[in-house]
Design a protein around this motif. Structure first.
Motif, short mmCIF file in Angstrom:
data_model
loop_
_atom_site.label_atom_id
_atom_site.label_comp_id
_atom_site.label_asym_id
_atom_site.label_seq_id
_atom_site.Cartn_x
_atom_site.Cartn_y
_atom_site.Cartn_z
N GLU A 75 0.84 -1.20 0.00
CA GLU A 75 0.00 0.00 0.00
C GLU A 75 0.88 1.26 0.00
O GLU A 75 0.61 2.21 -0.74
N PHE A 78 -5.72 -6.25 -1.92
CA PHE A 78 -5.37 -4.87 -2.23
C PHE A 78 -5.05 -4.70 -3.71
O PHE A 78 -5.54 -3.77 -4.37
N TYR A 138 2.76 1.49 -3.54
CA TYR A 138 2.03 1.06 -4.72
C TYR A 138 2.34 1.91 -5.95
O TYR A 138 2.46 1.39 -7.05
#
Length: 335
Positions: A92, A118, A95
């Motif tokens: 995250e 995700f 990314y």
């Protein structure tokens, strides 16, 4: 999220019947603050990760391939820290850095699924995961991921997921299918036809021997869509976005008239023609690429769009080139 003024939404309508987009990222557990770093060869990786670490083993499998990428990235996390404590938190955080395929070096099953969730939510980059049991395969299959490759390989000490991405990920997008491919340093598993069919039914691929050749058994993501389709979809999206963004940057002003609209339309056409050359888009019997681009005129745009300077009139479609993965051939022998 990176700054951008262009968003492309691509819907694949299938009839019945960044740039390179190949750079791998390894998510690795390591004590200390979270970092991300690029490596161009395995000796460079060894300066930060010992040979007995999973991060080193993943990197080694990537760099051992014939068509290896020019560089990889490794991002770290520390479960004992208060910042980035898991693989999913690392992916995250990083990314929007420069990478496309992500691999996990130390993650347990729950964290692998969190990474998969995700990546799937972003609908752009791809996660390649190695599973070692039928139960692990089933957990991924249950979610029918479009952006996850499940490589079933129970052989200890072999990083088949990393070898797959290392060999195939950086080749020209659209030019290859991911089935039938040989991987360096990976041992084919011993399975019969029924067992291999079950692996495929579970949304996974494997490394096997067929007709004396060691090769990947399929080229599909967990949902059953083909990897080259998903990779090509992301390639077209990013190259159209980049092309139009560059047009904005290179022109003092793009007027909201036929000249400006034609300029934007030209960027889309340029990308689609390159996609055809790469092997993403099919051609008809006359050898012409099968795609269409539609651009609404200024008159067809609303007054609100013109006043807000937002052009929503460009759309396109194309037919996938696909690939032949099986052949049924009939014949006869005459006396």
């Amino acid at each position: 999220m990176p700054l951008q003024d262009v968003t492309v939404t691509i819907d694949l309508v299938k009839p019945s019947g960044l740039v390179g987009l190949g750079k791998p990222l390894i998510l690795a557990e390591k004590a200390g603050p979270s970092t991300i770093k690029n490596y161009s060869d395995i000796p460079a990786v060894k300066t930060d990760f010992a040979e007995d670490t999973n991060a080193y083993k993943k990197a080694f499998a990537i760099f051992a391939q014939e068509h290896r990428p020019k560089e990889i990235a490794i991002a770290t996390y520390d479960p004992k820290s208060t910042e980035v404590t898991s693989a999913v938190e690392a992916v995250e955080k990083y990314y929007w850095n420069d990478w496309f395929f992500v691999l996990t070096a130390n993650a347990e099953q729950a964290d692998k699924l969190a990474v998969a969730d995700f990546i799937e939510s972003q609908k752009f980059k791809i996660y390649a995961v190695k599973t070692e049991t039928e139960a692990e395969r089933a957990a991924f299959k249950a979610k029918a991921y479009d952006y996850v490759i499940d490589f079933y390989h129970p052989t200890a000490g072999e990083e088949a997921d990393a070898a797959l991405v290392g060999e195939l990920g950086s080749q020209t997008v659209g030019s290859i299918t991911w089935k039938f491919k040989e991987l360096t340093g990976i041992t084919p598993i011993d399975v019969n036809e029924a067992e291999l069919n079950k692996i495929h039914q579970d949304g996974a691929i494997a490394y096997v021997t067929k007709s004396g050749f060691n090769q990947t058994s399929e080229g599909a993501v967990v949902s059953g869509e083909y990897i080259d389709v998903m990779h090509g979809k992301s390639w077209i999206k990013t190259n159209i976005e980049n092309g139009i963004q560059q047009a904005f940057a290179n022109n003092k002003k793009i007027k909201f008239d036929h000249n400006g609209i034609n300029l934007l339309e030209g960027q889309v056409v340029t990308t689609l023609l390159q996609a055809y050359t790469n092997g993403i888009i099919a051609e008809d019997d006359e050898g012409n690429p099968i795609y269409s681009v539609t651009a609404k005129t200024r008159a067809e745009s609303s007054a609100e769009e013109r006043s807000s300077r937002v052009y929503n009139g460009l759309s396109f479609s194309f037919e996938l080139a696909g690939a032949i993965h099986e052949a049924n051939i009939t014949g006869e022998i005459k006396a």
